[in-house]
Scaffold this motif. Sequence first.
Motif, mmCIF file in Angstrom:
data_model
loop_
_atom_site.group_PDB
_atom_site.id
_atom_site.type_symbol
_atom_site.label_atom_id
_atom_site.label_comp_id
_atom_site.label_asym_id
_atom_site.label_seq_id
_atom_site.Cartn_x
_atom_site.Cartn_y
_atom_site.Cartn_z
ATOM 1 N N ASP A 31 -6.066 -0.156 14.264
ATOM 2 C CA ASP A 31 -6.356 -1.417 14.936
ATOM 3 C C ASP A 31 -5.918 -2.572 14.037
ATOM 4 O OD1 ASP A 31 -7.460 -0.010 17.018
ATOM 5 O OD2 ASP A 31 -9.491 -0.076 16.180
ATOM 6 N N PRO A 32 -5.658 -3.704 14.633
ATOM 7 C CA PRO A 32 -5.236 -4.839 13.820
ATOM 8 C C PRO A 32 -6.312 -5.210 12.784
ATOM 9 C CG PRO A 32 -5.628 -5.505 16.091
ATOM 10 C CD PRO A 32 -5.755 -4.026 16.038
ATOM 11 N N ILE A 33 -5.861 -5.726 11.681
ATOM 12 C CA ILE A 33 -6.775 -6.105 10.607
ATOM 13 C C ILE A 33 -7.440 -7.422 10.959
ATOM 14 C CG2 ILE A 33 -6.908 -6.759 8.175
ATOM 15 C CD1 ILE A 33 -4.482 -4.910 7.744
ATOM 16 N N ALA B 121 -1.189 -3.596 3.433
ATOM 17 C CA ALA B 121 -1.613 -2.826 4.605
ATOM 18 C C ALA B 121 -0.721 -3.125 5.807
ATOM 19 C CB ALA B 121 -3.067 -3.135 4.930
ATOM 20 N N GLU B 122 -0.330 -4.375 5.963
ATOM 21 C CA GLU B 122 0.566 -4.743 7.057
ATOM 22 C C GLU B 122 1.931 -4.070 6.898
ATOM 23 O OE1 GLU B 122 0.726 -8.990 7.146
ATOM 24 O OE2 GLU B 122 -1.364 -9.174 7.788
ATOM 25 N N LEU B 123 2.401 -4.007 5.650
ATOM 26 C CA LEU B 123 3.693 -3.362 5.405
ATOM 27 C C LEU B 123 3.634 -1.868 5.678
ATOM 28 C CD1 LEU B 123 4.909 -5.139 2.157
ATOM 29 C CD2 LEU B 123 5.838 -5.381 4.454
ATOM 30 N N LEU B 124 2.492 -1.254 5.395
ATOM 31 C CA LEU B 124 2.356 0.187 5.622
ATOM 32 C C LEU B 124 2.280 0.512 7.106
ATOM 33 C CD1 LEU B 124 -0.157 1.175 2.819
ATOM 34 C CD2 LEU B 124 2.274 1.707 2.922
ATOM 35 N N ASP B 125 1.715 -0.391 7.900
ATOM 36 C CA ASP B 125 1.578 -0.214 9.349
ATOM 37 C C ASP B 125 1.135 1.207 9.687
ATOM 38 O OD1 ASP B 125 1.553 -0.915 12.008
ATOM 39 O OD2 ASP B 125 3.660 -0.345 12.298
ATOM 40 N N ILE C 4 -5.809 -7.879 -8.302
ATOM 41 C CA ILE C 4 -5.388 -7.602 -6.929
ATOM 42 C C ILE C 4 -6.372 -8.290 -5.993
ATOM 43 C CG2 ILE C 4 -5.040 -5.799 -5.208
ATOM 44 C CD1 ILE C 4 -4.210 -3.972 -7.529
ATOM 45 N N SER C 5 -5.880 -9.256 -5.251
ATOM 46 C CA SER C 5 -6.726 -10.035 -4.346
ATOM 47 C C SER C 5 -6.750 -9.393 -2.956
ATOM 48 C CB SER C 5 -6.198 -11.461 -4.240
ATOM 49 O OG SER C 5 -4.921 -11.447 -3.631
ATOM 50 N N ALA C 6 -7.650 -9.880 -2.124
ATOM 51 C CA ALA C 6 -7.754 -9.382 -0.747
ATOM 52 C C ALA C 6 -6.463 -9.676 0.023
ATOM 53 C CB ALA C 6 -8.950 -10.009 -0.051
ATOM 54 N N ASP C 7 -5.862 -10.837 -0.252
ATOM 55 C CA ASP C 7 -4.608 -11.186 0.428
ATOM 56 C C ASP C 7 -3.500 -10.177 0.113
ATOM 57 O OD1 ASP C 7 -5.720 -13.445 1.576
ATOM 58 O OD2 ASP C 7 -5.124 -14.739 -0.097
ATOM 59 N N LEU C 8 -3.425 -9.772 -1.129
ATOM 60 C CA LEU C 8 -2.401 -8.804 -1.532
ATOM 61 C C LEU C 8 -2.630 -7.448 -0.856
ATOM 62 C CD1 LEU C 8 0.079 -8.624 -3.349
ATOM 63 C CD2 LEU C 8 -1.403 -7.809 -5.165
ATOM 64 N N VAL C 9 -3.877 -7.041 -0.760
ATOM 65 C CA VAL C 9 -4.199 -5.778 -0.095
ATOM 66 C C VAL C 9 -3.854 -5.861 1.392
ATOM 67 C CG1 VAL C 9 -6.089 -4.230 0.553
ATOM 68 C CG2 VAL C 9 -5.979 -5.154 -1.761
ATOM 69 N N LEU C 10 -4.167 -6.990 2.027
ATOM 70 C CA LEU C 10 -3.861 -7.154 3.450
ATOM 71 C C LEU C 10 -2.350 -7.140 3.702
ATOM 72 C CD1 LEU C 10 -6.515 -9.831 4.418
ATOM 73 C CD2 LEU C 10 -6.493 -7.424 5.067
ATOM 74 N N LYS C 11 -1.585 -7.797 2.829
ATOM 75 C CA LYS C 11 -0.122 -7.783 2.975
ATOM 76 C C LYS C 11 0.428 -6.366 2.829
ATOM 77 C CE LYS C 11 0.644 -12.463 1.333
ATOM 78 N NZ LYS C 11 1.113 -13.268 0.203
ATOM 79 N N MET D 113 3.304 -3.119 -4.819
ATOM 80 C CA MET D 113 3.529 -4.471 -4.383
ATOM 81 C C MET D 113 3.083 -5.466 -5.459
ATOM 82 S SD MET D 113 2.445 -5.917 -0.719
ATOM 83 C CE MET D 113 2.953 -7.501 -0.223
ATOM 84 N N ALA D 114 1.978 -5.163 -6.136
ATOM 85 C CA ALA D 114 1.474 -6.055 -7.179
ATOM 86 C C ALA D 114 2.441 -6.115 -8.359
ATOM 87 C CB ALA D 114 0.098 -5.608 -7.648
ATOM 88 N N SER D 115 3.048 -4.995 -8.699
ATOM 89 C CA SER D 115 3.945 -4.979 -9.858
ATOM 90 C C SER D 115 5.260 -5.690 -9.567
ATOM 91 C CB SER D 115 4.201 -3.546 -10.308
ATOM 92 O OG SER D 115 4.859 -2.827 -9.289
ATOM 93 N N SER D 116 5.650 -5.804 -8.301
ATOM 94 C CA SER D 116 6.909 -6.462 -7.981
ATOM 95 C C SER D 116 6.736 -7.934 -7.633
ATOM 96 C CB SER D 116 7.596 -5.737 -6.818
ATOM 97 O OG SER D 116 6.793 -5.832 -5.652
#
Length: 127
Positions: free
Chosen positions: A29-31, A21-25, A12-19, A1-4
């Motif tokens: 439990d919810p983040i 993680a949401e895509l991986l589903d 790599i920020s926390a926001d990028l990791v959270l996004k 995701m970071a490379s695209s």
Amino acid sequence: MASSAQPRPLFISADLVLKAAELLDLGHDPIIRVEEGLGHGRRFAEDRESRLEVVFDPTGKLGTTGAFDDFLRYFRSRFEKMSALFRQRIDTRSAGTIADALAVGRMGEDGFVAMVVEKRERRIGSF
């Protein structure tokens, strides 16, 4: 995701990791965002128990008396370490010392490892 991502992020920020993680589903439990750390009013280290143990305190053994022998030992040690590094290179592997070059007394090109102790400039001719 970071490379695209455009523009490509420098880190790599926390926001990028959270996004991501949401895509991986992953079905967990919810983040839940935790506002803790730098810039959020509290200091992270203040809430944590320290597990630091001083094993050895070299304070009394550090430093020198400022004697000439201390400086001489320091610069010789430094020269030996740097000389060993230079001799690992292919182009300086056969380099000797100035004493070696003077002992042989031959003219021509040769390599040696030396440390500049003093630099003096003098005017040669007038330009």
